[in-house]
Design a protein around this motif. Structure first.
Motif, PDB file in Angstrom:
ATOM      1  N   VAL A 147      -4.211   8.737  -1.775  1.00  0.00           N
ATOM      2  CA  VAL A 147      -3.664  10.007  -2.251  1.00  0.00           C
ATOM      3  C   VAL A 147      -4.051  11.131  -1.304  1.00  0.00           C
ATOM      4  CG1 VAL A 147      -3.613  11.690  -4.128  1.00  0.00           C
ATOM      5  CG2 VAL A 147      -3.741   9.239  -4.657  1.00  0.00           C
ATOM      6  N   PHE A 181      -0.399  -2.155  -6.833  1.00  0.00           N
ATOM      7  CA  PHE A 181      -0.344  -1.532  -5.519  1.00  0.00           C
ATOM      8  C   PHE A 181      -1.714  -0.973  -5.122  1.00  0.00           C
ATOM      9  CE2 PHE A 181       4.003  -1.214  -7.087  1.00  0.00           C
ATOM     10  CZ  PHE A 181       4.750  -1.586  -5.982  1.00  0.00           C
ATOM     11  N   GLU A 182      -1.982  -0.978  -3.829  1.00  0.00           N
ATOM     12  CA  GLU A 182      -3.099  -0.204  -3.316  1.00  0.00           C
ATOM     13  C   GLU A 182      -2.582   1.212  -3.084  1.00  0.00           C
ATOM     14  OE1 GLU A 182      -4.855  -1.950   0.117  1.00  0.00           O
ATOM     15  OE2 GLU A 182      -5.188  -3.889  -0.848  1.00  0.00           O
ATOM     16  N   VAL A 183      -3.392   2.207  -3.433  1.00  0.00           N
ATOM     17  CA  VAL A 183      -2.907   3.595  -3.394  1.00  0.00           C
ATOM     18  C   VAL A 183      -3.887   4.481  -2.640  1.00  0.00           C
ATOM     19  CG1 VAL A 183      -2.166   5.590  -4.753  1.00  0.00           C
ATOM     20  CG2 VAL A 183      -1.725   3.272  -5.606  1.00  0.00           C
ATOM     21  N   THR A 188       0.844  -1.190   0.000  1.00  0.00           N
ATOM     22  CA  THR A 188       0.000   0.000   0.000  1.00  0.00           C
ATOM     23  C   THR A 188       0.876   1.236   0.000  1.00  0.00           C
ATOM     24  OG1 THR A 188      -1.750  -1.148   1.210  1.00  0.00           O
ATOM     25  CG2 THR A 188      -1.801   1.258   1.231  1.00  0.00           C
ATOM     26  N   VAL A 189       0.606   2.143  -0.926  1.00  0.00           N
ATOM     27  CA  VAL A 189       1.411   3.354  -1.085  1.00  0.00           C
ATOM     28  C   VAL A 189       0.579   4.573  -0.746  1.00  0.00           C
ATOM     29  CG1 VAL A 189       2.853   4.711  -2.645  1.00  0.00           C
ATOM     30  CG2 VAL A 189       2.694   2.229  -2.945  1.00  0.00           C
ATOM     31  N   VAL A 198       7.778   3.588 -10.138  1.00  0.00           N
ATOM     32  CA  VAL A 198       7.191   2.295  -9.757  1.00  0.00           C
ATOM     33  C   VAL A 198       8.294   1.312  -9.363  1.00  0.00           C
ATOM     34  CG1 VAL A 198       5.868   0.312 -10.565  1.00  0.00           C
ATOM     35  CG2 VAL A 198       5.141   2.628 -11.181  1.00  0.00           C
ATOM     36  N   PRO A 228      -0.053   2.290   5.604  1.00  0.00           N
ATOM     37  CA  PRO A 228       0.660   2.180   4.326  1.00  0.00           C
ATOM     38  C   PRO A 228       2.015   1.523   4.527  1.00  0.00           C
ATOM     39  CG  PRO A 228       0.727   4.441   5.139  1.00  0.00           C
ATOM     40  CD  PRO A 228      -0.223   3.694   6.034  1.00  0.00           C
ATOM     41  N   VAL A 261       0.509   8.280  -1.459  1.00  0.00           N
ATOM     42  CA  VAL A 261       1.068   9.296  -2.353  1.00  0.00           C
ATOM     43  C   VAL A 261       0.667  10.669  -1.821  1.00  0.00           C
ATOM     44  CG1 VAL A 261       1.034  10.275  -4.676  1.00  0.00           C
ATOM     45  CG2 VAL A 261       0.992   7.788  -4.374  1.00  0.00           C
ATOM     46  N   ALA A 279      -0.846   7.573  -9.123  1.00  0.00           N
ATOM     47  CA  ALA A 279      -1.839   6.619  -8.614  1.00  0.00           C
ATOM     48  C   ALA A 279      -2.217   5.589  -9.682  1.00  0.00           C
ATOM     49  CB  ALA A 279      -3.071   7.362  -8.122  1.00  0.00           C
ATOM     50  N   LEU A 286       0.788   3.130 -10.283  1.00  0.00           N
ATOM     51  CA  LEU A 286       0.997   2.219  -9.155  1.00  0.00           C
ATOM     52  C   LEU A 286      -0.126   1.188  -9.067  1.00  0.00           C
ATOM     53  CD1 LEU A 286       2.253   4.859  -6.576  1.00  0.00           C
ATOM     54  CD2 LEU A 286       3.586   2.895  -7.386  1.00  0.00           C
ATOM     55  N   ARG A 287      -1.370   1.634  -9.286  1.00  0.00           N
ATOM     56  CA  ARG A 287      -2.493   0.686  -9.254  1.00  0.00           C
ATOM     57  C   ARG A 287      -2.392  -0.320 -10.399  1.00  0.00           C
ATOM     58  NH1 ARG A 287      -6.244   5.682  -7.846  1.00  0.00           N
ATOM     59  NH2 ARG A 287      -6.328   5.462  -5.563  1.00  0.00           N
TER      60      ARG A 287
END
Length: 229
Positions: free
Chosen positions: A34, A30-32, A7-8, A113, A50, A10, A22, A25-26
């Protein structure tokens, strides 16, 4: 069901840049989350957990580096990558003081990424490994279960990247490790950026922290690499 690689969080105040980050990354699984401000970021980080924070340095209500310090104080295992338009050595060293990597703007989205993935791989490197005996070198002891470091019985506070670097040097104790090898194994760089000073910067951090508790330990073979005395 496929598990997301991480999980990021941003934190970027430019909507167009935040959207691109976003989406990319998705796309890579990744889960994002923002946020556009420091306040939003702290709220999101408080509600969730995260794995990595991707932080713009200049935010409308504060400094991304100060945000990084606050997030790291809340969770020592949180990986932090800075986005910055400033590429002077002083700015880069400042960013690395509080984080695990930095990326300068304008950036290649594939590089972002890849670097986020690399940070997560090295901070999670031993998550699925069983408990193992401590690594020892001289008066150093590294606990690979708790990620703690002691020198002469006293705790050494390290960031995840500092720990990964020291662990690699300990595992190669008595040998000079080339800079390119450190970049591959610690930072997961497949190709060495010719202008990169990230190894030198982190070596200086380790030297300072270890020297506070004993005689100099890290040696430099100029033009080759680094090792332990």
């Amino acid at each position: 069901m496929t598990t997301a690689p991480g999980t990021v969080l941003v934190v970027e105040d430019e909507p167009s840049i935040a959207d691109v980050l976003a989406i990319a990354l998705r796309f890579h699984g990744f889960e994002v989350m923002v946020a556009g401000t420091v306040r939003e970021a702290l709220t999101l980080a408080g509600r969730t957990r995260p794995d990595v924070a991707l932080l713009d340095v200049i935010l409308p209500d504060g400094d991304g580096r100060a945000l990084g310090r606050e997030l790291r104080a809340r969770r020592a295992d949180l990986a932090i990558v800075f986005l910055t338009a400033r590429d002077s050595p002083a700015e880069i060293v400042g960013a690395l003081s509080y984080g695990d990597d930095y990326i300068t703007k304008p950036f290649d989205i594939d590089v972002v990424v890849a670097r986020v993935g690399a940070v997560l791989r090295r901070t999670r490197a031993d998550d699925v490994l069983p408990q193992r005996p401590p690594l020892r070198y001289g008066d150093l002891e590294l606990d690979e279960t708790t990620y703690s470091v002691h020198r002469a019985g006293r705790t050494v506070e390290l960031t995840p990247t500092e720990y990964a670097l020291l662990r690699f040097l300990v595992r190669n104790g008595g040998q000079v490790v080339p800079k390119e090898q450190l970049l591959r194994h610690v930072w997961q760089y497949e190709h060495t950026p010719p202008e990169s000073t990230v190894v030198e910067t982190y070596i200086s951090y380790l030297r300072r922290k270890l020297a506070a508790l004993g005689p100099p330990l890290i040696t430099t073979r100029r033009g080759v690499g680094y090792g332990l005395a």
